[in-house]
Every structure is written in structure tokens, then in C-alpha cells.
Design a protein around this motif. Structure first.
Motif, PDB file in Angstrom:
ATOM      1  N   GLY A  25       6.135   2.136   2.657  1.00  0.00           N
ATOM      2  CA  GLY A  25       5.588   0.829   2.299  1.00  0.00           C
ATOM      3  C   GLY A  25       5.101   0.068   3.515  1.00  0.00           C
ATOM      4  N   LEU A  26       5.535  -1.187   3.648  1.00  0.00           N
ATOM      5  CA  LEU A  26       5.074  -2.066   4.717  1.00  0.00           C
ATOM      6  C   LEU A  26       6.248  -2.573   5.553  1.00  0.00           C
ATOM      7  CD1 LEU A  26       2.478  -4.110   2.629  1.00  0.00           C
ATOM      8  CD2 LEU A  26       1.981  -2.296   4.277  1.00  0.00           C
ATOM      9  N   HIS A  27       5.969  -2.830   6.819  1.00  0.00           N
ATOM     10  CA  HIS A  27       7.023  -3.288   7.719  1.00  0.00           C
ATOM     11  C   HIS A  27       7.439  -4.724   7.401  1.00  0.00           C
ATOM     12  CE1 HIS A  27       7.213   0.079  10.533  1.00  0.00           C
ATOM     13  NE2 HIS A  27       5.903   0.190  10.363  1.00  0.00           N
ATOM     14  N   ILE A  28       8.710  -4.998   7.601  1.00  0.00           N
ATOM     15  CA  ILE A  28       9.246  -6.348   7.463  1.00  0.00           C
ATOM     16  C   ILE A  28       8.807  -7.176   8.675  1.00  0.00           C
ATOM     17  CG2 ILE A  28      11.384  -7.699   7.403  1.00  0.00           C
ATOM     18  CD1 ILE A  28      10.840  -6.206   4.828  1.00  0.00           C
ATOM     19  N   PRO A  29       8.388  -8.435   8.484  1.00  0.00           N
ATOM     20  CA  PRO A  29       7.983  -9.269   9.626  1.00  0.00           C
ATOM     21  C   PRO A  29       9.089  -9.355  10.681  1.00  0.00           C
ATOM     22  CG  PRO A  29       7.418 -10.345   7.550  1.00  0.00           C
ATOM     23  CD  PRO A  29       8.239  -9.141   7.198  1.00  0.00           C
ATOM     24  N   GLU A  30       8.691  -9.126  11.922  1.00  0.00           N
ATOM     25  CA  GLU A  30       9.585  -9.202  13.080  1.00  0.00           C
ATOM     26  C   GLU A  30      10.674  -8.126  13.072  1.00  0.00           C
ATOM     27  OE1 GLU A  30      11.120 -13.147  13.412  1.00  0.00           O
ATOM     28  OE2 GLU A  30       9.151 -14.095  13.325  1.00  0.00           O
ATOM     29  N   ARG A  31      10.563  -7.147  12.163  1.00  0.00           N
ATOM     30  CA  ARG A  31      11.530  -6.046  12.125  1.00  0.00           C
ATOM     31  C   ARG A  31      10.767  -4.728  11.948  1.00  0.00           C
ATOM     32  NH1 ARG A  31      16.954  -6.689  11.154  1.00  0.00           N
ATOM     33  NH2 ARG A  31      16.916  -4.472  11.671  1.00  0.00           N
ATOM     34  N   PHE A  32      10.174  -4.254  13.032  1.00  0.00           N
ATOM     35  CA  PHE A  32       9.348  -3.059  12.941  1.00  0.00           C
ATOM     36  C   PHE A  32      10.170  -1.823  12.586  1.00  0.00           C
ATOM     37  CE2 PHE A  32       6.499   0.313  14.447  1.00  0.00           C
ATOM     38  CZ  PHE A  32       5.296  -0.118  13.897  1.00  0.00           C
ATOM     39  N   ASP A  33      11.500  -1.903  12.770  1.00  0.00           N
ATOM     40  CA  ASP A  33      12.350  -0.763  12.447  1.00  0.00           C
ATOM     41  C   ASP A  33      12.648  -0.664  10.961  1.00  0.00           C
ATOM     42  OD1 ASP A  33      13.786  -3.197  12.728  1.00  0.00           O
ATOM     43  OD2 ASP A  33      15.677  -2.079  12.782  1.00  0.00           O
ATOM     44  N   LYS A  34      12.305  -1.695  10.186  1.00  0.00           N
ATOM     45  CA  LYS A  34      12.604  -1.715   8.762  1.00  0.00           C
ATOM     46  C   LYS A  34      11.325  -1.659   7.936  1.00  0.00           C
ATOM     47  CE  LYS A  34      17.147  -2.341   8.966  1.00  0.00           C
ATOM     48  NZ  LYS A  34      18.138  -1.426   8.348  1.00  0.00           N
ATOM     49  N   VAL A  35      11.348  -0.854   6.876  1.00  0.00           N
ATOM     50  CA  VAL A  35      10.195  -0.711   5.983  1.00  0.00           C
ATOM     51  C   VAL A  35      10.613  -1.076   4.569  1.00  0.00           C
ATOM     52  CG1 VAL A  35       8.535   0.913   4.981  1.00  0.00           C
ATOM     53  CG2 VAL A  35       9.111   1.049   7.414  1.00  0.00           C
ATOM     54  N   LEU A  36       9.810  -1.899   3.925  1.00  0.00           N
ATOM     55  CA  LEU A  36      10.050  -2.276   2.532  1.00  0.00           C
ATOM     56  C   LEU A  36       9.355  -1.282   1.624  1.00  0.00           C
ATOM     57  CD1 LEU A  36      11.069  -4.434   0.448  1.00  0.00           C
ATOM     58  CD2 LEU A  36       8.788  -5.467   0.657  1.00  0.00           C
ATOM     59  N   ASP A  37      10.094  -0.663   0.733  1.00  0.00           N
ATOM     60  CA  ASP A  37       9.510   0.244  -0.245  1.00  0.00           C
ATOM     61  C   ASP A  37       8.577  -0.553  -1.165  1.00  0.00           C
ATOM     62  OD1 ASP A  37       9.791   2.971  -0.279  1.00  0.00           O
ATOM     63  OD2 ASP A  37      11.166   3.023  -1.978  1.00  0.00           O
ATOM     64  N   ILE A  38       7.325  -0.157  -1.238  1.00  0.00           N
ATOM     65  CA  ILE A  38       6.319  -0.901  -1.988  1.00  0.00           C
ATOM     66  C   ILE A  38       6.024  -0.212  -3.314  1.00  0.00           C
ATOM     67  CG2 ILE A  38       3.880  -1.598  -2.006  1.00  0.00           C
ATOM     68  CD1 ILE A  38       5.485  -3.323  -0.196  1.00  0.00           C
ATOM     69  N   SER A  39       6.133  -0.962  -4.396  1.00  0.00           N
ATOM     70  CA  SER A  39       5.791  -0.415  -5.714  1.00  0.00           C
ATOM     71  C   SER A  39       4.573  -1.116  -6.314  1.00  0.00           C
ATOM     72  CB  SER A  39       6.985  -0.542  -6.673  1.00  0.00           C
ATOM     73  OG  SER A  39       7.369  -1.904  -6.813  1.00  0.00           O
ATOM     74  N   GLU A  40       4.060  -2.144  -5.607  1.00  0.00           N
ATOM     75  CA  GLU A  40       2.819  -2.798  -6.004  1.00  0.00           C
ATOM     76  C   GLU A  40       2.259  -3.543  -4.804  1.00  0.00           C
ATOM     77  OE1 GLU A  40       4.547  -5.298  -9.143  1.00  0.00           O
ATOM     78  OE2 GLU A  40       3.871  -7.041  -7.991  1.00  0.00           O
ATOM     79  N   CYS A  41       0.930  -3.719  -4.800  1.00  0.00           N
ATOM     80  CA  CYS A  41       0.280  -4.459  -3.720  1.00  0.00           C
ATOM     81  C   CYS A  41      -1.055  -4.970  -4.254  1.00  0.00           C
ATOM     82  CB  CYS A  41       0.061  -3.575  -2.493  1.00  0.00           C
ATOM     83  SG  CYS A  41      -0.675  -4.480  -1.103  1.00  0.00           S
ATOM     84  N   PRO A  42      -1.107  -6.215  -4.708  1.00  0.00           N
ATOM     85  CA  PRO A  42      -2.303  -6.717  -5.376  1.00  0.00           C
ATOM     86  C   PRO A  42      -3.507  -6.968  -4.484  1.00  0.00           C
ATOM     87  CG  PRO A  42      -0.635  -8.432  -5.231  1.00  0.00           C
ATOM     88  CD  PRO A  42       0.017  -7.176  -4.777  1.00  0.00           C
ATOM     89  N   ILE A  43      -3.358  -6.891  -3.159  1.00  0.00           N
ATOM     90  CA  ILE A  43      -4.545  -7.044  -2.312  1.00  0.00           C
ATOM     91  C   ILE A  43      -5.153  -5.689  -1.949  1.00  0.00           C
ATOM     92  CG2 ILE A  43      -3.769  -9.238  -1.337  1.00  0.00           C
ATOM     93  CD1 ILE A  43      -3.141  -7.680   1.264  1.00  0.00           C
ATOM     94  N   ALA A  44      -4.459  -4.606  -2.282  1.00  0.00           N
ATOM     95  CA  ALA A  44      -4.922  -3.259  -1.935  1.00  0.00           C
ATOM     96  C   ALA A  44      -5.835  -2.705  -3.024  1.00  0.00           C
ATOM     97  CB  ALA A  44      -3.715  -2.336  -1.747  1.00  0.00           C
TER      98      ALA A  44
END
Length: 474
Positions: free
Chosen positions: A162-181
Motif C-alpha cells: 500500500g502506501l507509507h504512513i506519514p513520517e514513518r517510512f518503515d510502516k506501510v498501510l495495507d490499501i484496499s481502496e484509493c479514490p484518487i488512483a
């Protein structure tokens, strides 16, 4: 700063405005509070997340009095993912604050007020507009507060796409939707994620440099309605990695047979989403059009991310520049020629300069593709002292266009602009702060005639600006 809230109890705040990087601003007991996900004219209950020397950073816990400009975010990941920090703000209000940010930044940081202020150009559409999305695999999935507080057993903690958490490049949020993509993006992510988990593949760890899966990049051409998917991995190290690649090269290709599919290998320690590409299906590049000019977009080349805004964006640059057919123009930070080539058809000569060699090669290819022969492209470090010598050999420009990165232009280049002293500068900026700084530096020689904000990034605080600076002596 004296701490009057030692126990960090929730505090009631009245939101006054929107400040730096789109964060709401409130004042209490003489102290500035920056409050994420709040809106002007609201009263909120907030908690302090960080204490700085001159201000406090806060998060909204509860909205006690809601603004009429607050809307329901479209994405369920809003507030956790850092991609769209303004989804809760009505779009006309987004435009108002973007325009206000540009003008106030110029006034307060640059001590400059433009003579002509044009109304901001809105984007249409405001969702599904991005032509490029870069997703990351991560070995440490971000756990949301809701997930932690649920009391349920947490599974799949060591894999995310998915996408990285702000200010936490070591953490990734699993993405199941993205309305701008692009709408196909989530379908592609879901298939790749499911198969990676089934085979037991490991996400690449940027700290230990272990793991196999690194990135998925999805690009889209609006003009030709084509999609490209780039899977970036390390070299396969385990049997599961090889099995996954076999699936990707066969079954995935068959399922997405109308998509250009590329596998790229990146064995470096760099976290940048790039690699040596191998075409598995479709084409090696996409084609996009701006004002009738065709552009080849290779897997990793830079291109403006909102294709819907490209025609009005470049048209406005041309209109503001008011170039004559006899003019010679320099286009600095020219990229792949997205500004250079449409202008080339209207003037005598244009020279594009850019540090990236790959972008310059793409620009040259684009010139050939469109049979444009009055443009020269050069790769050079525009910030270096050596550029002065190189620039002295170029034809003297009647106008200079520059479109620097967010960090703005370098002082060496700004001094060169003063020395070359063209009749006009057209400064294209994605950062009002560095635009104001650079305009102020140039103000002894140039004055700010006209400003035009354009929204290339709906649902975010980012704004593009076109500034016309005229030579005081010409």
C-alpha cells in the motif's frame, strides 16, 4: 514554552485558519496549535501529539461544532494514509485555501504582491485523476487504532502492500481502496497481494535489505486509455519467489492482457522505485498528449500526475508568457519536454535543460516523435558553477521558463538569471514557500507581474503556481 497541560488532557480549540502544509491553526493561551484534520470555523476537542519550542501539534479527537464546509471523506483510509489530507474539506473550500496560501506566502515570506491575480483553475475531475501511483511492499504493516482497540486477534502483521504512513517510512498501510488512483489500481493490488501471501513471499526490508517484493507502480494514459503495471522486486532468493514470478509472468499477464506489464529488478539499497525493466506484455511505454503533442512515457520517467489538467496548465503558461514567433526561450528543469515542445511550435528556438539524463533522452525522443526540430535538449547540473560557462555559449534568451522541484531553484542559478537578464521569467512552482523565497531574491531585477494558481492535486493541500516576472529595465 510553559506547559499548562502537564497531564496532556484533551483541550478545546477554535480553529481560525489553515496554515503551513494544509494543517489547521488555532491559538490558546497565546500558544499556536497546529491541528490535523480540523477545518476553519470549527470547535474541536484535540489532544497534543508533539510539543515544539514555539507551537504544539495536535490531533482531533471530537468535532464539537462542525463547519458547513466539512464533508464525508470518500476513502476509508482517510486520516491514516497521508495521501489525501483534505478529503474532509469541501472542494470549493480547498480551492479557496490553496489560492489564499499562495498569496499570503508571497506576501509574508517574499514581501511581494503581484499586480495581476487570476482566479485559481479547478481540476475536473477531483477523484481518479492521478496517472501514476507508486505502492510499496512493507514487512511491518501499520496497525490502525481501530484495529488495535477491537480486541480481536491481529493477523498478517509482517506483510503489507500500500502506501507509507506519514513520517514513518518503515510502516506501510495495507490499501484496499484509493479514490484518487486509476480505477484498475486496486484490482491489480488485490491480485498481487493475494498471490504473494499465498506463495509466502517476503516484503523487502529497507533497514536490513532482506526480502523480495519492493514496489508496484501503476501508470495510466488518459489520451489512449492505456495502463501500465510495473512490479519491482529484488532477485529471487527462495523457491516461493520463483513460483510467484512464474505466476506473474503467466496467469497475471493473461488476466490483465490489455495492460502493459513490466517486471523490474532492483538489487540496490536505494528505496527509490526503479529497476532494470523486462517487458512481459504490451508496450515498453505509454503515450500521452498535451495540446496535440505526443509524449512517450517510459516506466520510470517523470510526467505530471494529473493528465486532466495538462492542457489547461500548459495553455496558461503559453498565455502568460506572451511569446513572439521570433523569440528564443530557455526551458530550465525541462523534464521530458512537456512545456518545451508545445512552445516550440510557436517560437523560433527553445533550449531545454535538465539534470536527469534519462529525462533528456525521453525529451529528444518526443521531439523526434512530433517532428519538432527547433528545440535542443541538454543534460546539465543547473545548480553548478560550471553551468555559467555552458550557458554563456547558448543563444541569448528573450524569456526563460523554469519549473524547479519543491526545494526551489539554487542561488547559483538565480544569480545567473539576473546576469542573463531576459525580458521575462515564467516561474512554475509546486511550493509557494520556495516560490516566494526565489521571487524575493530576484526582486532587485524583476517584479512579479502576474500569478496563476492551478489545482493539479485535488484532496491535498498541494497547489501549482505560474508566476510571470518582468525585467525592471526592459
Amino acid at each position: 514554552m510553559k506547559n499548562k497541560n502537564k497531564n496532556n488532557l484533551p483541550i478545546e480549540l477554535s480553529i481560525e485558519s489553515i496554515a503551513f502544509e494544509g494543517v489547521a491553526l488555532a491559538r490558546k493561551d497565546g500558544v499556536v496549535h497546529f491541528v490535523r484534520r480540523a477545518i476553519p470555523e470549527e470547535i474541536v476537542l484535540a489532544k497534543v501529539t508533539k510539543k515544539r519550542k514555539r507551537y504544539l501539534e495536535c490531533e482531533v479527537m471530537e468535532v464539537l461544532k462542525s463547519s458547513p464546509n466539512r464533508v464525508l471523506p470518500k476513502c476509508k483510509h482517510f486520516g491514516v494514509c497521508g495521501g489525501c489530507s483534505w478529503q474532509h474539506l469541501d472542494y470549493p473550500e480547498q480551492l479557496k485555501w490553496k489560492e489564499r496560501t499562495v498569496l499570503e506566502t508571497l506576501k509574508h515570506l517574499g514581501k511581494i504582491t503581484p499586480e495581476i491575480i487570476n482566479n485559481i483553475i479547478p481540476s475536473e475531475p477531483v477523484y481518479n485523476y492521478r496517472n501514476k501511483m507508486e505502492f510499496s511492499f512493507g514487512p511491518s504493516r501499520w496497525l490502525t487504532t481501530k484495529e488495535i482497540d477491537s480486541g480481536e486477534k491481529i493477523v498478517q502483521k509482517d506483510f503489507a502492500l500500500g502506501l507509507h504512513i506519514p513520517e514513518r517510512f518503515d510502516k506501510v498501510l495495507d490499501i484496499s481502496e484509493c479514490p484518487i488512483a486509476p480505477e484498475i489500481s486496486i484490482k491489480i493490488l488485490d491480485r498481487i497481494r493475494a498471490q504473494a501471501l499465498m506463495f509466502g513471499c517476503k516484503a523487502y526490508n529497507t533497514a536490513t535489505h532482506e526480502g523480495f517484493l519492493r514496489n508496484v507502480v501503476i501508470r495510466n494514459s488518459l489520451s489512449y486509455q492505456e495502463t501500465m503495471c510495473i512490479l519491482i522486486t529484488d532477485n529471487p532468493k527462495e523457491t516461493c519467489d520463483e513460483d510467484f514470478l512464474k505466476w506473474f509472468e503467466t496467469e497475471f499477464v493473461e488476466e490483465f492482457k490489455d495492460t502493459s506489464i513490466i517486471h523490474a529488478v532492483n538489487t540496490s539499497f536505494s528505496p527509490v522505485a526503479i529497476g532494470i525493466p523486462k517487458l512481459l506484455n504490451g508496450k515498453t511505454h505509454l503515450i500521452e498528449e498535451i495540446l496535440g503533442i505526443k509524449y512517450k512515457i517510459s516506466p520510470f520517467s517523470f510526467f505530471q500526475t494529473n493528465s486532466y489538467q495538462l492542457n489547461p496548465f500548459v495553455s496558461k503558461i503559453i498565455r502568460i508568457a506572451e511569446l513572439e514567433t521570433s523569440n528564443t526561450v530557455w526551458d530550465l528543469y525541462c523534464g521530458t519536454g512537456s512545456i518545451s515542445l508545445p512552445i516550440a511550435r510557436k517560437i523560433n528556438k527553445i533550449i531545454g535543460l535538465e539534470l536527469s539524463e534519462s529525462s533528456i533522452e525521453d525529451a529528444k525522443e518526443n521531439a523526434k516523435l512530433n517532428e519538432i526540430d527547433n528545440v535542443d535538449f541538454f543534460s546539465f547540473d543547473l545548480h553548478s558553477k560550471e553551468f555559467w560557462s555552458f550557458a554563456s555559449e547558448l543563444p541569448k534568451p528573450d524569456a526563460i521558463i523554469l519549473d524547479p522541484p519543491r526545494s526551489g531553484s539554487h542561488e547559483n542559478l538565480l544569480k545567473l538569471l539576473k546576469s542573463v537578464s531576459p525580458a521575462k521569467l515564467v516561474y512554475v512552482s509546486c511550493n509557494p514557500a520556495t516560490l516566494a523565497r526565489d521571487c524575493q531574491f530576484l526582486s532587485d531585477n524583476f517584479y512579479l507581474k502576474e500569478i496563476q494558481a492551478i489545482d493539479m492535486f485535488p484532496q491535498t493541500y498541494h497547489v501549482e503556481t505560474i508566476a510571470l516576472l518582468l525585467n525592471k529595465e526592459k
